[in-house]
Structure formats: C-alpha cells, structure tokens
Design a protein around this motif. Structure first.
Motif, mmCIF file in Angstrom:
data_model
loop_
_atom_site.group_PDB
_atom_site.id
_atom_site.type_symbol
_atom_site.label_atom_id
_atom_site.label_comp_id
_atom_site.label_asym_id
_atom_site.label_seq_id
_atom_site.Cartn_x
_atom_site.Cartn_y
_atom_site.Cartn_z
ATOM 1 N N VAL A 34 32.620 -49.834 30.639
ATOM 2 C CA VAL A 34 33.745 -49.906 31.340
ATOM 3 C C VAL A 34 32.606 -48.168 31.423
ATOM 4 C CG1 VAL A 34 35.461 -49.186 32.651
ATOM 5 C CG2 VAL A 34 35.479 -51.052 30.999
ATOM 6 N N ILE A 35 32.215 -47.992 32.980
ATOM 7 C CA ILE A 35 32.079 -46.800 33.389
ATOM 8 C C ILE A 35 32.409 -47.095 34.456
ATOM 9 C CG2 ILE A 35 29.785 -45.697 34.080
ATOM 10 C CD1 ILE A 35 28.466 -48.425 32.772
ATOM 11 N N GLY A 36 33.250 -45.743 35.071
ATOM 12 C CA GLY A 36 33.890 -45.117 35.983
ATOM 13 C C GLY A 36 33.511 -44.188 36.326
ATOM 14 N N ILE A 37 33.867 -43.525 38.461
ATOM 15 C CA ILE A 37 33.473 -42.912 38.952
ATOM 16 C C ILE A 37 34.903 -42.540 39.559
ATOM 17 C CG2 ILE A 37 32.515 -42.604 41.263
ATOM 18 C CD1 ILE A 37 29.719 -43.824 40.273
ATOM 19 N N PRO A 70 41.137 -36.947 33.264
ATOM 20 C CA PRO A 70 40.978 -37.843 33.711
ATOM 21 C C PRO A 70 39.474 -38.064 31.755
ATOM 22 C CG PRO A 70 39.590 -37.018 35.138
ATOM 23 C CD PRO A 70 40.858 -36.280 34.533
ATOM 24 N N GLU A 71 39.442 -36.910 31.435
ATOM 25 C CA GLU A 71 38.438 -36.599 29.767
ATOM 26 C C GLU A 71 39.415 -36.735 28.824
ATOM 27 O OE1 GLU A 71 38.491 -33.977 32.701
ATOM 28 O OE2 GLU A 71 36.482 -34.697 33.512
ATOM 29 N N GLU A 72 40.849 -36.630 29.315
ATOM 30 C CA GLU A 72 41.842 -36.721 27.631
ATOM 31 C C GLU A 72 42.089 -38.093 27.853
ATOM 32 O OE1 GLU A 72 43.864 -35.023 25.783
ATOM 33 O OE2 GLU A 72 41.996 -33.559 26.311
ATOM 34 N N ARG A 73 42.738 -38.412 29.069
ATOM 35 C CA ARG A 73 42.155 -40.345 29.095
ATOM 36 C C ARG A 73 40.895 -40.837 28.974
ATOM 37 N NH1 ARG A 73 44.176 -42.184 35.212
ATOM 38 N NH2 ARG A 73 46.258 -42.477 35.086
ATOM 39 N N VAL A 74 39.864 -40.897 28.437
ATOM 40 C CA VAL A 74 39.170 -41.307 27.914
ATOM 41 C C VAL A 74 39.392 -41.041 26.111
ATOM 42 C CG1 VAL A 74 36.704 -41.288 27.573
ATOM 43 C CG2 VAL A 74 37.767 -41.184 29.833
ATOM 44 N N LYS A 75 39.899 -39.912 25.934
ATOM 45 C CA LYS A 75 39.945 -39.476 24.620
ATOM 46 C C LYS A 75 40.966 -40.673 24.192
ATOM 47 C CE LYS A 75 38.613 -34.934 24.277
ATOM 48 N NZ LYS A 75 39.002 -33.598 24.773
ATOM 49 N N GLU A 76 42.155 -40.860 25.205
ATOM 50 C CA GLU A 76 43.166 -41.177 24.591
ATOM 51 C C GLU A 76 43.320 -42.841 24.253
ATOM 52 O OE1 GLU A 76 46.237 -40.205 23.444
ATOM 53 O OE2 GLU A 76 45.324 -38.085 23.351
ATOM 54 N N ALA A 77 41.914 -43.473 25.674
ATOM 55 C CA ALA A 77 42.022 -44.561 25.157
ATOM 56 C C ALA A 77 40.822 -45.123 23.909
ATOM 57 C CB ALA A 77 41.054 -45.369 26.202
ATOM 58 N N LYS A 78 40.328 -44.408 23.437
ATOM 59 C CA LYS A 78 39.590 -43.932 22.482
ATOM 60 C C LYS A 78 40.805 -44.087 20.930
ATOM 61 C CE LYS A 78 35.483 -44.074 19.934
ATOM 62 N NZ LYS A 78 34.709 -45.251 19.809
ATOM 63 N N LYS A 79 41.518 -43.398 21.238
ATOM 64 C CA LYS A 79 42.228 -43.325 19.950
ATOM 65 C C LYS A 79 42.513 -44.881 19.803
ATOM 66 C CE LYS A 79 46.460 -39.547 18.594
ATOM 67 N NZ LYS A 79 46.626 -38.382 19.226
ATOM 68 N N HIS A 80 43.273 -44.813 20.752
ATOM 69 C CA HIS A 80 44.835 -45.363 20.763
ATOM 70 C C HIS A 80 44.117 -47.714 20.784
ATOM 71 C CE1 HIS A 80 47.491 -42.738 20.679
ATOM 72 N NE2 HIS A 80 47.458 -42.542 21.489
ATOM 73 N N LEU A 81 42.839 -47.670 21.204
ATOM 74 C CA LEU A 81 42.869 -48.665 21.155
ATOM 75 C C LEU A 81 41.656 -48.893 21.271
ATOM 76 C CD1 LEU A 81 43.345 -49.430 24.974
ATOM 77 C CD2 LEU A 81 45.050 -50.696 23.836
ATOM 78 N N GLY A 82 40.918 -47.973 20.560
ATOM 79 C CA GLY A 82 39.275 -48.077 19.455
ATOM 80 C C GLY A 82 38.152 -48.396 20.844
ATOM 81 N N VAL A 83 38.409 -47.884 22.196
ATOM 82 C CA VAL A 83 36.958 -48.558 23.397
ATOM 83 C C VAL A 83 36.804 -47.376 23.645
ATOM 84 C CG1 VAL A 83 38.570 -50.701 24.232
ATOM 85 C CG2 VAL A 83 38.851 -48.587 25.390
ATOM 86 N N ASP A 84 35.800 -47.553 24.164
ATOM 87 C CA ASP A 84 34.925 -46.419 24.919
ATOM 88 C C ASP A 84 34.557 -46.418 26.203
ATOM 89 O OD1 ASP A 84 34.081 -44.816 22.291
ATOM 90 O OD2 ASP A 84 33.003 -47.283 22.050
ATOM 91 N N ILE A 85 35.229 -45.267 26.328
ATOM 92 C CA ILE A 85 35.189 -45.562 28.963
ATOM 93 C C ILE A 85 34.071 -44.571 28.990
ATOM 94 C CG2 ILE A 85 36.103 -45.449 30.611
ATOM 95 C CD1 ILE A 85 38.539 -46.913 29.208
ATOM 96 N N THR A 86 33.215 -44.564 30.000
ATOM 97 C CA THR A 86 32.688 -42.927 30.777
ATOM 98 C C THR A 86 32.795 -42.808 31.785
ATOM 99 O OG1 THR A 86 30.574 -44.689 29.526
ATOM 100 C CG2 THR A 86 29.635 -42.690 30.755
ATOM 101 N N PHE A 87 32.737 -41.382 31.820
ATOM 102 C CA PHE A 87 33.680 -41.166 33.075
ATOM 103 C C PHE A 87 32.602 -40.466 34.065
ATOM 104 C CE2 PHE A 87 35.847 -37.879 35.359
ATOM 105 C CZ PHE A 87 36.482 -37.875 36.268
ATOM 106 N N TYR A 88 32.934 -40.287 35.403
ATOM 107 C CA TYR A 88 32.072 -39.397 36.096
ATOM 108 C C TYR A 88 33.080 -38.868 37.297
ATOM 109 C CZ TYR A 88 28.033 -40.872 33.799
ATOM 110 O OH TYR A 88 26.663 -41.813 33.211
ATOM 111 N N LYS A 89 33.063 -37.948 37.436
ATOM 112 C CA LYS A 89 33.802 -36.783 38.537
ATOM 113 C C LYS A 89 32.649 -37.117 39.625
ATOM 114 C CE LYS A 89 36.585 -33.552 40.226
ATOM 115 N NZ LYS A 89 36.686 -32.090 41.102
ATOM 116 N N GLY A 90 32.492 -37.479 41.058
ATOM 117 C CA GLY A 90 32.208 -37.616 41.995
ATOM 118 C C GLY A 90 32.336 -38.818 43.265
#
Ligand code: USQ
Length: 387
Positions: A27-30, A53-73
C-alpha cells in the motif's frame, strides 16, 4: 497487489490502507491533508484526535505489523502524481482524493468553484497518469449514489439503459441529477471516465456509486491510534454519524425538513469489505464497470428513530428535532436502487445500522467533553438557497 490510494488520510482512505495492508497487499498513499484543513476552516475537528500521517504509519507498523508508504501531495499537481505512479507502478489506483462534502461545495460560489476544479481536474489528471504510465492499471473511482438523484424509477446498476425518447428507442446513459455542486462533480467524473474509456479502449475502471457511510470501527481499528477521522459538524459530518454525536451531547437530532429523504447506507466495515472485493476482482482490461454500493435503505426519519432508541437504551435522553431543510432536495420520494455486482462477488452486509449505532455511541461517549466543545458547529447553517 500493489495499490496506490489517493486520499489515504480520509475517513475511508485510512481504514482501506489498513485492510489492504493486512491482507498482504503493498500500500502506497497520497494525501494533501485538505480535509484536516477544511474541517478547521469551518471551526470543527474529528471526534477522535488524529495522529499526523507519519505517526499513523508508525502505529500501523506497531499494532498490525504492516508497511504503508505515505506521500504528502496533491493529485491535481500532475508532475507529482505522474512521478509517484511511475515510481511505484501500481496494479490499482483508488481515487478518493476529492472534496467530498455537499455542504462545503454550497457555502458560496468560491467553494463551488474550488470543488469543481479540485474534483474534476483531479480525476482528469488521474486518468492522464494511468494512460501515460500504464493503461493496465485498474482505476477504482469513488462516485456516489447521489449521482442518480432520487428518480421515480428503479435505479439500474449500469451505465446505459434503453430508453424511448419522443417515441424512438436508443441506448442512453442512465439519467443523473446531482443535488449539490459536489454531487454534480461526481457526475462529471463519470462522464470523463466513460469518455476516456471509450476513446482510449484501454482504461479499466470500477466506478463506485456509494451511499452514505457510517461507523467508527473496522476489523483493523484495534487501538485508539489507528482510528479514522470522524466528522460530525454540519459541513463534514454525514447524517448517521452526526445523529450519534447529537444523541450524546443532548442536541435534538437535526432532521432536515420532512425527513423522508431516503438513501442506501452502509457501515464503514462493509464499505471496506466492498472495496476490497472490487479491487481483488477487477473488471476485464479496458472495461468500464459501475457498481452500486450500499447495504440498507433508510429514510432520515427512520434513522432518527433508530438513534433515539439506541441512545435511550444506553441511558441518554434523546430528542428528535425538526429543522427547516437547508438543502434543496426531495423530502419524500420513491427510492429503489438495484445492487447485483457486489453480491455476485460475495458481498454480504455484516453490520446492521440499529446494532452499529449503539457501538458508535459507546465508542464516542468517552469523548463527550471534546464533542461538547464543538456544539456550535452542529446546527445547519449552510443554505443551498441564499435568499
Ligand atoms: N440530513 C439531515 N440532517 C443532518 C444531515 C443530513 O436530515 O443533520 C439529510 C440531508 O438533507 C440528506 C441526507 O440526510 O437528505 C443525507 O445527507 P448526508 O449529509 O448524510 O450525506 P450527503 O450530503 O448526501 O453526502 C454524503 C457524503 C458524500 C457521499 C454521499 C452519498 O458526504 O461524500 O457521496 O453521502 S449519497 O447521499 O448517496 O449521495
């Protein structure tokens, strides 16, 4: 699958990112974070505090073990959009990156113009990026059941319908009638997508006609920090979510006009189920597919009664109010839309509104003090007719 979500910071975008990532998709998100900004513009905020958003990505990794890539734009910034699409070469692009509030589009002419430019240019740029970078990308586009309006015929789940006009038969696009500038931009999106599908013979699309979504939870929202935004003010909040907050703070439920306005609703969890099914079962290459997306049909009046009952069972004193309708819309009407595609893919609603609103009220109750602070942005102010 590799999926690019445009509008990943939103009510649907974030839980979809969690769902897809948990199912093993990349998953990649903008997001340009505009809903956060526009909510502040009208003096409101999400019921649940939102991590950055950057915190959300970290929380997703911490609790669900998933990697999400976020771009602001911003998706209307074509060089930016093209660069991300070229870099990641997704199998599918989910397009949620639009101004999604009917009232916001009706504040004044400047907000109408903004909505038109933002939504329509965004969609054209997404189409352009797909056609230029890789036309095999599946575009999952969020439209609305509101594109059809409230006609006195059974709403078909197709783009074309046979019609007799002035005594002669032809295949025409299913009649559409928006009830706000926002809804009209969605109709124009459909026109653009259909047109480029036809002339390119390449664009592969699912054009979703979704009804209003309600809810606070999905299977992945297992921690406070994973919550999605939840709007309840008169501009950004939708009817079920608003009524739940109103029940908590003792504001009479804001039924507009006669309350016979009838829509096809679905829970956040069922919206995730539906979107995942449509992504995992794409149409054929070069096909334009329209999918109606809702679970249960209710009128605003019925929803008020359901929320009142749920609130009272939880010890709240809930009154049903009656407000002059700030919108121009049918207040009593026929409503019978067809839904075939999602059930054919295995969709079955897991949540029912009467049970879900009780869960929502329970989830929101700990935030009562925070909600009280925004009491003044709940009564309807944005009027469609200015005089
Ligand atoms: N309504 C009330 N009281 C309220 C809020 C709304 O009576 O406090 C009524 C409205 O007048 C309308 C109906 O409830 O008749 C639905 O309004 P809404 O604010 O829940 O939803 P709407 O403005 O139609 O837009 C929402 C989403 C939009 C999505 C659409 C699906 O914001 O992004 O496209 O639902 S649909 O309604 O099928 O067009």
């Amino acid at each position: 699958m590799k999926v690019l979500i445009l509008g990943i910071d939103g009510y649907l975008g974030w839980p979809l990112a969690l769902r897809l990532a948990r199912r093993g998709h990349e998953v990649i998100g903008i997001d340009n974070l505009s809903t956060r900004k526009f909510s502040q513009e009208v003096g409101a905020d999400s019921a649940f505090p939102l991590p950055e958003p950057e915190e959300r990505v970290k929380e997703a990794k911490k609790h669900l073990g998933v990697d999400i890539t976020f771009y602001k734009g911003d998706v209307t910034d074509y060089p930016f959009l093209k660069e991300i699409v070229s870099k990641h070469k997704p199998d599918a692009i989910v397009h949620f990156a639009e101004q999604r509030s009917a009232p916001y589009s009706m504040i004044d002419m400047d907000h109408s113009v903004f909505t038109v430019i933002n939504n329509e240019v965004g969609t054209l740029r997404v189409i352009q990026a797909i056609l230029e970078v890789d036309p095999t990308i599946h575009l999952l586009k969020m439209g609305t059941m509101g594109e059809y309006g409230t006609p006195s015929f059974n709403i078909p789940e197709s783009i074309y319908v046979d019609a007799i006009v002035n005594g002669m038969k032809d295949r025409i696009i299913v009649p559409r009638k928006g009830s706000s500038i926002y809804h009209i931009t969605k109709i124009h999106d459909t026109d653009f997508i259909l047109y480029f599908n036809e002339i390119s013979k390449e664009l592969t699309v699912t054009d979703i006609m979704q009804g209003p979504v309600y809810g606070t939870r999905t299977e992945e929202i297992i921690e406070e920090t994973l919550r999605t935004r939840f709007d309840f003010d008169e501009v950004w909040g939708t009817v079920v979510n608003r009524f739940c907050v109103e029940a908590i703070i003792g504001q009479p439920l804001t039924v507009y006009g006669k309350g016979g306005q009838t829509r096809g609703f679905l829970s956040l969890e069922d919206s995730m189920q539906a979107l995942t099914l449509l992504l995992e079962h794409p149409p054929k290459q070069g096909e334009y597919r329209v999918a109606n997306q809702f679970a249960e049909i209710y009128s605003v009046r019925q929803i008020a009664q359901i929320v009142k009952k749920a609130g009272e069972e939880l010890g709240l004193d809930v009154q049903i109010g009656n407000y002059p309708n700030p919108r121009v819309e049918a207040e009593e009407h026929y409503y019978n839309p067809e839904i075939k595609i999602l059930p054919s893919l295995g969709f079955y609603p897991k949540k029912r509104l009467p049970e879900e609103v009780k869960i929502m009220i329970k989830d929101l109750l700990p935030y009562k003090e925070r909600l009280e602070r925004y009491r003044h942005v709940i009564p309807p102010k944005t009027k469609w007719r200015k005089k």
